[in-house]
Design a protein around this motif. Structure first.
Motif, PDB file in Angstrom:
ATOM      1  N   VAL A   1      55.108  -1.524  -6.955  1.00 55.31           N
ATOM      2  CA  VAL A   1      55.189  -1.326  -8.407  1.00 55.31           C
ATOM      3  C   VAL A   1      56.588  -1.789  -8.842  1.00 55.31           C
ATOM      4  CG1 VAL A   1      55.123   0.359 -10.295  1.00 55.31           C
ATOM      5  CG2 VAL A   1      53.600   0.639  -8.314  1.00 55.31           C
ATOM      6  N   TYR A   2      56.647  -2.987  -9.426  1.00 56.74           N
ATOM      7  CA  TYR A   2      57.939  -3.511  -9.909  1.00 56.74           C
ATOM      8  C   TYR A   2      58.278  -2.804 -11.216  1.00 56.74           C
ATOM      9  CZ  TYR A   2      57.902  -7.054  -6.294  1.00 56.74           C
ATOM     10  OH  TYR A   2      57.917  -7.676  -5.067  1.00 56.74           O
ATOM     11  N   LEU A   3      59.482  -2.253 -11.267  1.00 61.92           N
ATOM     12  CA  LEU A   3      59.877  -1.446 -12.428  1.00 61.92           C
ATOM     13  C   LEU A   3      60.535  -2.359 -13.461  1.00 61.92           C
ATOM     14  CD1 LEU A   3      61.295   1.582 -10.428  1.00 61.92           C
ATOM     15  CD2 LEU A   3      59.006   1.307 -11.425  1.00 61.92           C
ATOM     16  N   THR A   4      59.693  -3.034 -14.222  1.00 64.02           N
ATOM     17  CA  THR A   4      60.216  -3.985 -15.204  1.00 64.02           C
ATOM     18  C   THR A   4      59.252  -4.119 -16.375  1.00 64.02           C
ATOM     19  OG1 THR A   4      60.842  -6.298 -15.558  1.00 64.02           O
ATOM     20  CG2 THR A   4      59.118  -5.901 -13.926  1.00 64.02           C
ATOM     21  N   ALA A   5      59.831  -4.338 -17.548  1.00 66.62           N
ATOM     22  CA  ALA A   5      59.005  -4.607 -18.737  1.00 66.62           C
ATOM     23  C   ALA A   5      59.195  -6.066 -19.145  1.00 66.62           C
ATOM     24  CB  ALA A   5      59.440  -3.693 -19.883  1.00 66.62           C
ATOM     25  N   GLN A   6      59.714  -6.859 -18.226  1.00 69.74           N
ATOM     26  CA  GLN A   6      59.957  -8.272 -18.568  1.00 69.74           C
ATOM     27  C   GLN A   6      58.645  -8.933 -18.979  1.00 69.74           C
ATOM     28  OE1 GLN A   6      61.240  -9.093 -14.476  1.00 69.74           O
ATOM     29  NE2 GLN A   6      59.946 -10.917 -14.497  1.00 69.74           N
ATOM     30  N   ASP A   7      58.768  -9.941 -19.860  1.00 68.63           N
ATOM     31  CA  ASP A   7      57.520 -10.422 -20.483  1.00 68.63           C
ATOM     32  C   ASP A   7      56.832 -11.525 -19.693  1.00 68.63           C
ATOM     33  OD1 ASP A   7      59.081 -12.536 -23.036  1.00 68.63           O
ATOM     34  OD2 ASP A   7      59.213 -12.469 -20.848  1.00 68.63           O
ATOM     35  N   LYS A   8      57.437 -11.970 -18.565  1.00 74.81           N
ATOM     36  CA  LYS A   8      56.770 -13.080 -17.873  1.00 74.81           C
ATOM     37  C   LYS A   8      57.068 -13.111 -16.384  1.00 74.81           C
ATOM     38  CE  LYS A   8      57.473 -17.929 -17.472  1.00 74.81           C
ATOM     39  NZ  LYS A   8      57.966 -19.190 -18.014  1.00 74.81           N
ATOM     40  N   VAL A   9      56.032 -13.417 -15.595  1.00 74.60           N
ATOM     41  CA  VAL A   9      56.196 -13.844 -14.200  1.00 74.60           C
ATOM     42  C   VAL A   9      55.330 -15.102 -14.072  1.00 74.60           C
ATOM     43  CG1 VAL A   9      56.647 -11.542 -13.242  1.00 74.60           C
ATOM     44  CG2 VAL A   9      54.292 -12.395 -13.352  1.00 74.60           C
ATOM     45  N   SER A  10      55.528 -15.821 -12.978  1.00 69.83           N
ATOM     46  CA  SER A  10      54.687 -17.005 -12.747  1.00 69.83           C
ATOM     47  C   SER A  10      54.098 -16.935 -11.354  1.00 69.83           C
ATOM     48  CB  SER A  10      55.532 -18.285 -12.882  1.00 69.83           C
ATOM     49  OG  SER A  10      56.033 -18.368 -14.211  1.00 69.83           O
ATOM     50  N   LEU A  11      52.881 -17.443 -11.248  1.00 71.42           N
ATOM     51  CA  LEU A  11      52.202 -17.487  -9.944  1.00 71.42           C
ATOM     52  C   LEU A  11      52.051 -18.948  -9.551  1.00 71.42           C
ATOM     53  CD1 LEU A  11      50.547 -16.315  -7.570  1.00 71.42           C
ATOM     54  CD2 LEU A  11      48.532 -16.368  -9.083  1.00 71.42           C
ATOM     55  N   LEU A  12      52.597 -19.284  -8.395  1.00 71.39           N
ATOM     56  CA  LEU A  12      52.394 -20.634  -7.852  1.00 71.39           C
ATOM     57  C   LEU A  12      51.268 -20.544  -6.838  1.00 71.39           C
ATOM     58  CD1 LEU A  12      55.839 -22.391  -7.133  1.00 71.39           C
ATOM     59  CD2 LEU A  12      54.029 -23.053  -8.740  1.00 71.39           C
ATOM     60  N   ASN A  13      50.151 -21.177  -7.166  1.00 72.51           N
ATOM     61  CA  ASN A  13      48.988 -21.205  -6.267  1.00 72.51           C
ATOM     62  C   ASN A  13      48.902 -22.634  -5.751  1.00 72.51           C
ATOM     63  OD1 ASN A  13      46.480 -21.134  -5.046  1.00 72.51           O
ATOM     64  ND2 ASN A  13      45.348 -21.225  -6.982  1.00 72.51           N
ATOM     65  N   GLY A  14      49.451 -22.841  -4.542  1.00 67.84           N
ATOM     66  CA  GLY A  14      49.603 -24.225  -4.086  1.00 67.84           C
ATOM     67  C   GLY A  14      50.581 -24.895  -5.038  1.00 67.84           C
ATOM     68  N   ASN A  15      50.180 -26.026  -5.638  1.00 68.96           N
ATOM     69  CA  ASN A  15      51.110 -26.685  -6.580  1.00 68.96           C
ATOM     70  C   ASN A  15      50.722 -26.400  -8.029  1.00 68.96           C
ATOM     71  OD1 ASN A  15      48.799 -28.037  -6.904  1.00 68.96           O
ATOM     72  ND2 ASN A  15      49.546 -30.043  -6.203  1.00 68.96           N
ATOM     73  N   LYS A  16      49.820 -25.405  -8.218  1.00 67.75           N
ATOM     74  CA  LYS A  16      49.376 -25.065  -9.591  1.00 67.75           C
ATOM     75  C   LYS A  16      50.180 -23.870 -10.091  1.00 67.75           C
ATOM     76  CE  LYS A  16      45.368 -24.893  -7.810  1.00 67.75           C
ATOM     77  NZ  LYS A  16      44.013 -24.963  -7.232  1.00 67.75           N
ATOM     78  N   ASN A  17      50.855 -24.065 -11.222  1.00 69.07           N
ATOM     79  CA  ASN A  17      51.645 -22.977 -11.801  1.00 69.07           C
ATOM     80  C   ASN A  17      50.834 -22.262 -12.876  1.00 69.07           C
ATOM     81  OD1 ASN A  17      54.438 -21.683 -12.419  1.00 69.07           O
ATOM     82  ND2 ASN A  17      53.567 -22.192 -14.408  1.00 69.07           N
ATOM     83  N   MET A  18      50.926 -20.925 -12.863  1.00 66.94           N
ATOM     84  CA  MET A  18      50.245 -20.147 -13.896  1.00 66.94           C
ATOM     85  C   MET A  18      51.237 -19.121 -14.433  1.00 66.94           C
ATOM     86  SD  MET A  18      46.960 -17.678 -13.360  1.00 66.94           S
ATOM     87  CE  MET A  18      45.831 -18.989 -13.028  1.00 66.94           C
ATOM     88  N   ASP A  19      51.487 -19.141 -15.734  1.00 69.85           N
ATOM     89  CA  ASP A  19      52.376 -18.134 -16.333  1.00 69.85           C
ATOM     90  C   ASP A  19      51.544 -16.904 -16.675  1.00 69.85           C
ATOM     91  OD1 ASP A  19      54.471 -20.541 -18.113  1.00 69.85           O
ATOM     92  OD2 ASP A  19      54.583 -19.698 -16.067  1.00 69.85           O
ATOM     93  N   ILE A  20      52.112 -15.745 -16.342  1.00 74.25           N
ATOM     94  CA  ILE A  20      51.438 -14.468 -16.618  1.00 74.25           C
ATOM     95  C   ILE A  20      52.378 -13.674 -17.508  1.00 74.25           C
ATOM     96  CG2 ILE A  20      50.437 -12.378 -15.605  1.00 74.25           C
ATOM     97  CD1 ILE A  20      50.254 -14.034 -12.941  1.00 74.25           C
ATOM     98  N   LEU A  21      51.977 -13.533 -18.793  1.00 77.78           N
ATOM     99  CA  LEU A  21      52.852 -12.858 -19.755  1.00 77.78           C
ATOM    100  C   LEU A  21      52.290 -11.473 -20.047  1.00 77.78           C
ATOM    101  CD1 LEU A  21      52.679 -16.106 -20.572  1.00 77.78           C
ATOM    102  CD2 LEU A  21      54.429 -15.378 -22.149  1.00 77.78           C
ATOM    103  N   GLY A  22      53.162 -10.578 -20.446  1.00 77.63           N
ATOM    104  CA  GLY A  22      52.714  -9.208 -20.716  1.00 77.63           C
ATOM    105  C   GLY A  22      53.452  -8.601 -21.898  1.00 77.63           C
ATOM    106  N   GLN A  23      52.825  -7.577 -22.466  1.00 77.25           N
ATOM    107  CA  GLN A  23      53.457  -6.771 -23.525  1.00 77.25           C
ATOM    108  C   GLN A  23      53.017  -5.322 -23.322  1.00 77.25           C
ATOM    109  OE1 GLN A  23      52.300  -7.840 -27.547  1.00 77.25           O
ATOM    110  NE2 GLN A  23      52.772  -9.993 -27.115  1.00 77.25           N
ATOM    111  N   GLY A  24      53.895  -4.395 -23.678  1.00 78.81           N
ATOM    112  CA  GLY A  24      53.511  -2.978 -23.660  1.00 78.81           C
ATOM    113  C   GLY A  24      53.488  -2.364 -22.278  1.00 78.81           C
ATOM    114  N   HIS A  25      53.873  -3.125 -21.255  1.00 74.61           N
ATOM    115  CA  HIS A  25      53.878  -2.588 -19.886  1.00 74.61           C
ATOM    116  C   HIS A  25      55.272  -2.059 -19.548  1.00 74.61           C
ATOM    117  CE1 HIS A  25      55.235  -6.735 -19.710  1.00 74.61           C
ATOM    118  NE2 HIS A  25      55.793  -6.495 -18.553  1.00 74.61           N
ATOM    119  N   ASP A  26      55.316  -1.154 -18.559  1.00 75.78           N
ATOM    120  CA  ASP A  26      56.623  -0.697 -18.051  1.00 75.78           C
ATOM    121  C   ASP A  26      56.749  -1.053 -16.573  1.00 75.78           C
ATOM    122  OD1 ASP A  26      55.405   2.749 -18.144  1.00 75.78           O
ATOM    123  OD2 ASP A  26      55.090   1.204 -16.626  1.00 75.78           O
ATOM    124  N   SER A  27      55.702  -1.704 -16.063  1.00 71.90           N
ATOM    125  CA  SER A  27      55.741  -2.097 -14.639  1.00 71.90           C
ATOM    126  C   SER A  27      54.740  -3.225 -14.392  1.00 71.90           C
ATOM    127  CB  SER A  27      55.412  -0.900 -13.736  1.00 71.90           C
ATOM    128  OG  SER A  27      54.449  -0.053 -14.324  1.00 71.90           O
TER     129      SER A  27
END
Ligand code: TA6
Length: 277
Positions: A199-225
């Motif tokens: 459980v990452y303790l962050t409310a940051q609005d973005k992480v990215s997933l690299l699946n092979g050479n495909k990048n996917m941005d995962i954005l969030g709002q209203g989360h605390d983790s």
């Protein structure tokens, strides 16, 4: 709307994407962009050995965990892990289609008694386009403050778990649920090589997933983790609804409230995950 072995689905065929949402759990099961270049591929992972008949929560897609995340505690002890709403049928409240997107609003068919005793109402709003937007909106309909924990528990598909990275969590503190919630500082990118439950303790609005050479941005709002999970081989084998090799093709990255959110009377809280392939 289709029925397949006693499970009711909404199947959306749009020029830009295809999506499947099960009425049970109000759960997005597949989202397949149609970009005609590449072979259409479900961006979400769905176990091949998960029952779809409502006998238990569907393993994969985007289970919605509410009104608690994890084991039931306090007044709810003895109730199912991750709350009620992934284990009940939902109703479609509204659907709006356009040439660029489809929007669906659904709500779980909770009994009146349960809704009254919870004092909380919840709806999900999906907006499908070239992105996937998932919004879980909770309203405190009672006259008291209500605690709430929840997660948009997304199972992302990986071509191969040996070739992925989660970017954006470097130096973020996380609770290691496999080590009595010990606090650890993330060192560099997240790469899963064993059973991982953090459980990452962050409310940051973005992480990215690299699946092979495909990048996917995962954005969030209203989360605390942000929760990251992969059961790895042993645990996957011990879950009858998790096909044995499934762990090599998935990673859960979840926007969640796990740190003691409390809704005041009449307060509305929105938890959002926006997936940008
Ligand atoms: O999201 C991580 C987690 O809380 C893990 O601890 C594991 O239990 C996972 O959810 C799956 O839970 P489920 O009840 O769907 O088997």
């Amino acid at each position: 709307k289709e029925t397949l072995n006693s499970c009711v689905y909404y199947k959306i065929e749009h020029p830009k994407f295809a999506a499947t949402i099960s009425e049970f759990g109000g759960q997005l099961l597949s989202f397949t962009p149609k970009d005609n270049q590449n072979e259409p591929q479900n961006l979400l992972w769905l176990s091949e050995s998960s029952p779809l008949d409502g006998s238990k929560p569907i393993r994969g897609g985007v289970p919605l965990c509410w009104p608690w995340f994890g084991p039931a505690q306090g007044d709810f002890v003895g109730e199912p892990q991750h709350g009620y709403i992934r284990s009940v049928p939902w109703s479609l409240i509204n659907i709006v289609e356009s040439d660029t997107s489809v929007e669906m609003i659904m709500q779980p068919n909770l009994t009146k008694e349960l809704s009254q005793s919870l004092g909380l109402d919840v709806q999900v709003r999906y907006v499908f386009a070239d992105t996937i937007s998932i919004e879980l909106t909770t309203t405190n309909t009672s006259t008291e403050a209500k605690p709430l924990s929840q997660a948009i528990h997304t199972y992302f598909a990986l071509d191969n778990v040996n070739d992925h990275k989660v970017l954006g969590l470097n130096q973020i503190r996380y609770l290691d649920k496999l080590d009595n919630a010990a606090e650890v500082i993330q060192d560099g990118d997240v790469v899963i090589t064993e059973h991982t439950d953090r459980v990452y303790l962050t409310a940051q609005d973005k992480v990215s997933l690299l699946n092979g050479n495909k990048n996917m941005d995962i954005l969030g709002q209203g989360h605390d983790s942000i929760v990251v999970w992969n059961p790895w081989q042993e645990n996957a084998k011990n879950m009858v609804d998790f096909d044995d090799q499934g762990y090599t093709n998935m990673i859960c990255i979840e926007m969640a409230n796990t740190q003691g959110l409390v809704l005041q009377p009449q307060q509305v809280h929105k938890l959002v995950q926006l997936i940008k392939p």
